[in-house]
Write a protein that holds these residues in place. Sequence first.
Motif, mmCIF file in Angstrom:
data_model
loop_
_atom_site.group_PDB
_atom_site.id
_atom_site.type_symbol
_atom_site.label_atom_id
_atom_site.label_comp_id
_atom_site.label_asym_id
_atom_site.label_seq_id
_atom_site.Cartn_x
_atom_site.Cartn_y
_atom_site.Cartn_z
ATOM 1 N N ASP A 273 0.837 -1.200 0.000
ATOM 2 C CA ASP A 273 0.000 0.000 0.000
ATOM 3 C C ASP A 273 0.873 1.251 0.000
ATOM 4 O O ASP A 273 0.501 2.271 -0.578
ATOM 5 N N HIS A 274 2.014 1.174 0.671
ATOM 6 C CA HIS A 274 2.974 2.281 0.707
ATOM 7 C C HIS A 274 4.372 1.716 0.469
ATOM 8 O O HIS A 274 4.716 0.672 1.024
ATOM 9 N N VAL A 275 5.164 2.415 -0.334
ATOM 10 C CA VAL A 275 6.569 2.056 -0.541
ATOM 11 C C VAL A 275 7.421 3.245 -0.099
ATOM 12 O O VAL A 275 7.272 4.353 -0.622
ATOM 13 N N LEU A 276 8.283 3.023 0.883
ATOM 14 C CA LEU A 276 9.154 4.068 1.402
ATOM 15 C C LEU A 276 10.569 3.846 0.877
ATOM 16 O O LEU A 276 11.180 2.814 1.147
ATOM 17 N N MET A 277 11.062 4.811 0.105
ATOM 18 C CA MET A 277 12.433 4.766 -0.391
ATOM 19 C C MET A 277 13.315 5.599 0.543
ATOM 20 O O MET A 277 13.177 6.821 0.611
ATOM 21 N N VAL A 278 14.202 4.934 1.276
ATOM 22 C CA VAL A 278 15.055 5.616 2.250
ATOM 23 C C VAL A 278 16.346 6.057 1.571
ATOM 24 O O VAL A 278 16.998 5.271 0.872
ATOM 25 N N THR A 279 16.708 7.312 1.796
ATOM 26 C CA THR A 279 17.930 7.848 1.200
ATOM 27 C C THR A 279 18.582 8.823 2.175
ATOM 28 O O THR A 279 18.064 9.073 3.267
ATOM 29 N N GLN A 280 19.723 9.363 1.796
ATOM 30 C CA GLN A 280 20.422 10.381 2.568
ATOM 31 C C GLN A 280 20.742 11.563 1.659
ATOM 32 O O GLN A 280 20.639 11.466 0.430
ATOM 33 N N LEU A 281 21.136 12.665 2.278
ATOM 34 C CA LEU A 281 21.435 13.873 1.523
ATOM 35 C C LEU A 281 22.882 13.868 1.043
ATOM 36 O O LEU A 281 23.694 14.733 1.403
ATOM 37 N N ASP A 282 23.221 12.854 0.250
ATOM 38 C CA ASP A 282 24.536 12.857 -0.393
ATOM 39 C C ASP A 282 24.352 12.465 -1.855
ATOM 40 O O ASP A 282 23.349 11.862 -2.241
ATOM 41 N N LEU A 283 25.307 12.813 -2.665
ATOM 42 C CA LEU A 283 25.172 12.669 -4.112
ATOM 43 C C LEU A 283 24.960 11.232 -4.577
ATOM 44 O O LEU A 283 24.080 10.970 -5.404
ATOM 45 N N PRO A 284 25.747 10.234 -4.091
ATOM 46 C CA PRO A 284 25.528 8.861 -4.559
ATOM 47 C C PRO A 284 24.104 8.354 -4.275
ATOM 48 O O PRO A 284 23.491 7.716 -5.119
ATOM 49 N N CYS A 285 23.598 8.648 -3.065
ATOM 50 C CA CYS A 285 22.247 8.193 -2.716
ATOM 51 C C CYS A 285 21.194 8.848 -3.601
ATOM 52 O O CYS A 285 20.298 8.181 -4.135
ATOM 53 N N LEU A 286 21.293 10.169 -3.753
ATOM 54 C CA LEU A 286 20.302 10.886 -4.547
ATOM 55 C C LEU A 286 20.375 10.480 -6.019
ATOM 56 O O LEU A 286 19.348 10.385 -6.702
ATOM 57 N N ARG A 287 21.571 10.214 -6.495
ATOM 58 C CA ARG A 287 21.710 9.758 -7.883
ATOM 59 C C ARG A 287 21.020 8.415 -8.075
ATOM 60 O O ARG A 287 20.354 8.191 -9.097
ATOM 61 N N ASN A 288 21.170 7.523 -7.107
ATOM 62 C CA ASN A 288 20.495 6.233 -7.203
ATOM 63 C C ASN A 288 18.977 6.394 -7.184
ATOM 64 O O ASN A 288 18.257 5.684 -7.895
ATOM 65 N N VAL A 289 18.478 7.313 -6.355
ATOM 66 C CA VAL A 289 17.029 7.545 -6.309
ATOM 67 C C VAL A 289 16.534 8.003 -7.670
ATOM 68 O O VAL A 289 15.489 7.538 -8.151
ATOM 69 N N VAL A 290 17.260 8.908 -8.322
ATOM 70 C CA VAL A 290 16.869 9.385 -9.655
ATOM 71 C C VAL A 290 16.806 8.227 -10.643
ATOM 72 O O VAL A 290 15.851 8.088 -11.417
ATOM 73 N N ARG A 291 17.825 7.386 -10.618
ATOM 74 C CA ARG A 291 17.855 6.228 -11.534
ATOM 75 C C ARG A 291 16.674 5.300 -11.277
ATOM 76 O O ARG A 291 16.018 4.821 -12.204
ATOM 77 N N LEU A 292 16.408 5.029 -10.007
ATOM 78 C CA LEU A 292 15.313 4.126 -9.663
ATOM 79 C C LEU A 292 13.959 4.719 -10.048
ATOM 80 O O LEU A 292 13.099 4.023 -10.596
ATOM 81 N N MET A 293 13.781 6.002 -9.767
ATOM 82 C CA MET A 293 12.513 6.637 -10.101
ATOM 83 C C MET A 293 12.282 6.655 -11.604
ATOM 84 O O MET A 293 11.144 6.540 -12.070
ATOM 85 N N MET A 294 13.343 6.785 -12.382
ATOM 86 C CA MET A 294 13.209 6.729 -13.847
ATOM 87 C C MET A 294 12.717 5.361 -14.284
ATOM 88 O O MET A 294 11.887 5.236 -15.187
ATOM 89 N N SER A 295 13.209 4.314 -13.618
ATOM 90 C CA SER A 295 12.751 2.955 -13.937
ATOM 91 C C SER A 295 11.300 2.757 -13.527
ATOM 92 O O SER A 295 10.518 2.117 -14.239
ATOM 93 N N PHE A 296 10.929 3.314 -12.371
ATOM 94 C CA PHE A 296 9.570 3.134 -11.862
ATOM 95 C C PHE A 296 8.547 3.966 -12.637
ATOM 96 O O PHE A 296 7.343 3.742 -12.497
ATOM 97 N N GLU A 297 9.014 4.929 -13.448
ATOM 98 C CA GLU A 297 8.092 5.745 -14.235
ATOM 99 C C GLU A 297 7.221 4.894 -15.149
ATOM 100 O O GLU A 297 6.105 5.275 -15.490
ATOM 101 N N ARG A 298 7.733 3.731 -15.527
ATOM 102 C CA ARG A 298 6.984 2.858 -16.425
ATOM 103 C C ARG A 298 5.864 2.110 -15.716
ATOM 104 O O ARG A 298 5.047 1.461 -16.357
ATOM 105 N N ASN A 299 5.844 2.185 -14.405
ATOM 106 C CA ASN A 299 4.831 1.499 -13.602
ATOM 107 C C ASN A 299 4.049 2.547 -12.815
ATOM 108 O O ASN A 299 4.489 2.993 -11.757
ATOM 109 N N ASP A 300 2.896 2.970 -13.341
ATOM 110 C CA ASP A 300 2.127 4.044 -12.705
ATOM 111 C C ASP A 300 1.723 3.691 -11.283
ATOM 112 O O ASP A 300 1.744 4.544 -10.388
ATOM 113 N N LYS A 301 1.350 2.421 -11.079
ATOM 114 C CA LYS A 301 0.912 1.998 -9.750
ATOM 115 C C LYS A 301 2.028 2.160 -8.731
ATOM 116 O O LYS A 301 1.817 2.685 -7.635
ATOM 117 N N LEU A 302 3.229 1.726 -9.100
ATOM 118 C CA LEU A 302 4.367 1.830 -8.192
ATOM 119 C C LEU A 302 4.806 3.277 -8.030
ATOM 120 O O LEU A 302 5.108 3.728 -6.922
#
Length: 409
Positions: A273-302
């Motif tokens: 029902d909820h997906v929590l993506m945990v990250t930190q305020l550093d460049l490697p973490c935020l870069r990974n979040v961007v990459r993952l979110m780009m992949s998840f864009e293809r799945n509207d539900k997710l």
Amino acid sequence: MSNVLRLAIVDPNDASREGLKSTLMGLDTVWLEAECSRYAFFADVLGQTNPDVGFVAMDSNPDEAMALIERVVQQYPKITILVSSSSTDGSLILRTMRAGAKEFLTQPVRPDDLATALQRISRLRFGAEGSSSTASKVITITGSTGGVGSTSLAVNLGCELAANPKNTVVVLDLDLALGDADVYLDTIPEYTLTDVAQNITRLDLTLLKRSLTKHESGLYLLPRPVQLEDSKLVSTDDLQRVISLLKATFTHLVIDTSKSFNKLDMLAMDVADHVLMVTQLDLPCLRNVVRLMMSFERNDKLKNKMRIVVNRVGQGGSAISVKKAEATLGKEVYWQLPNDFRTMIEVRNNGVPLLEHAPKAPLTQSISQLAADLLGEAPVGEVAGKSRGWLGMFGKKAGATEEPAATEG
């Protein structure tokens, strides 16, 4: 979870029986106690398993099925009979009702029709209060990389939810290779996810709870396998069945995924029902979040249920602000957890939840309010702004002199 209907089904047709089982797997408040492929044996199966509902698929032999219904109603009057048939002949429906069936469904059985029929049966069996009980909630927690605090959040969020006597909560450690949720609770599990998955067809609700590790906080844990090679024994079908059983048993299921985003992890996010993506305020973490979110864009539900949680806000050395992180991600930060490294090291090494070790700490209070927000409950205090968490609760900036705080894992 209370008021789960236990079903036994009989259908000599293998294809339609498998289809019915798949439909039942998608219902949170139903547990398939037994299945049978012969009408002649079904009464004995009911006597051995004593389910709430006996489901009789009639198409293979309507006359034999009708005789079975009459026998079961006389022999086991407390078992509710539900029947299905591809025939819509009025006289057949009337005969089944006179024989003692409570519900008649048309084959192929539609999930919504089955759910509605079972809801009526639940209302008759448990009363209005039982039939209106809310479905189990699944919260899946993942991380943008290792060590950002997803496991500690999963365990401590689970403890917060379990602190409410209305809730029954289980944490599923899905990091099959390196999971350490058991360390945070200082437990030595007797059974693991592999044991439950390999024996899922023989488990009932009582045996399931006996297979889990219960912490004194009230939180249940289903840990990762002990042996590394056993991680290969859990398939997506196994996990789907485990999740269905856990949802039928508990009001809340918290899943801590691995960081590999494999098929099991993706299934855990898909059913959540909820997906929590945990990250930190550093460049490697935020870069990974961007990459993952780009992949998840293809799945509207997710994409729509994915929420960003920034951990260790306020730790020294970070040149990236929450506002700048939001601009980078193109998505609002849902929650901020304060940095408290010392406290988290203590609770992890001692195997004691935050709620017990430091109940008044800003981090503990932030996780408590996060739990309330996920459940849609009234917050403990005013939360300023859309990016919520400790800053809004306590009205302090990241540079305030409060003891720094954070989650590990």
